[in-house]
Design a protein around this motif. Sequence first.
Motif: not given
Lengths: 130, 114
Positions: A19-25, A35-55
């Motif tokens: 799921p992390a790789v697909l979300n990043i793609l 990196g932070y732009g990806i994290m923010r976009e994933v969180e916004e697009r999934t309505g906060g259901r998917t949150k990628l940590g830095p690790g």
Amino acid sequence: MRHGSTDGRELRDQLPLSPAVLNILLSLADKERHGYGIMREVEERTGGRTKLGPGTLYGSIKRMLADGLIEESDERPDPAIDDQRRRYYRITDFGRRVAGAEAERLSGLVETARARKLFGGRGSSVPEGP
Amino acid sequence: MSRSERVYRLLLLAYPDEFRREYGEQMEQAFGDLYRVKRGEKGGIARLWMRTIVDVIRTVVAQRIMSRTNHREAVMQSRRLAVIGFVLLLAPLYFVSASLMMYGLGVGFLFDPL
């Protein structure tokens, strides 16, 4: 700039994607991001259901660079306001094809679930197709 | 730099050196960005730390396993190279000594009766 090699690499070897790789793609499909732009976009697009940590994010990025799914970009969207230390990433053609193949695979699963009336919660009440 | 960011920097020491050298600064920066956003939310910092701790534990383990696997593969690769090198080194010696032996036998067989 680092480029992952895709020579001789089979597209299907990459599937299924995590799921992390697909979300990043998906996040990089429309534009380059850091990196932070990806994290923010994933969180916004999934309505906060998917949150990628830095690790998780950079562990995935490391693997994706090695697999040739993404590459580092030298271009900076706005050098005047941007922090020079940030690294930007973009999807490669191979990454785009892999994301498409994964979407098709998932679509097939969704069709199967629909055919077996698993949609609509609690495995029932699915409106019949035409 | 906030206390949270300093603690996160310390946590990064748990990652394998190679991974930290490559991505440590970026991870620190991403955490800092998250921190500045969550600081404004009620309970945001507590939630940020809860998910950060889970993220660190999970990914430190994964990166350490990966790093060890890579190290083991590197050791096996260097052993394979050593064996191949040894064989390549011995092959000419074997060929020369075998040729000399055959020559010696040939000379002995052909010329000794004379």
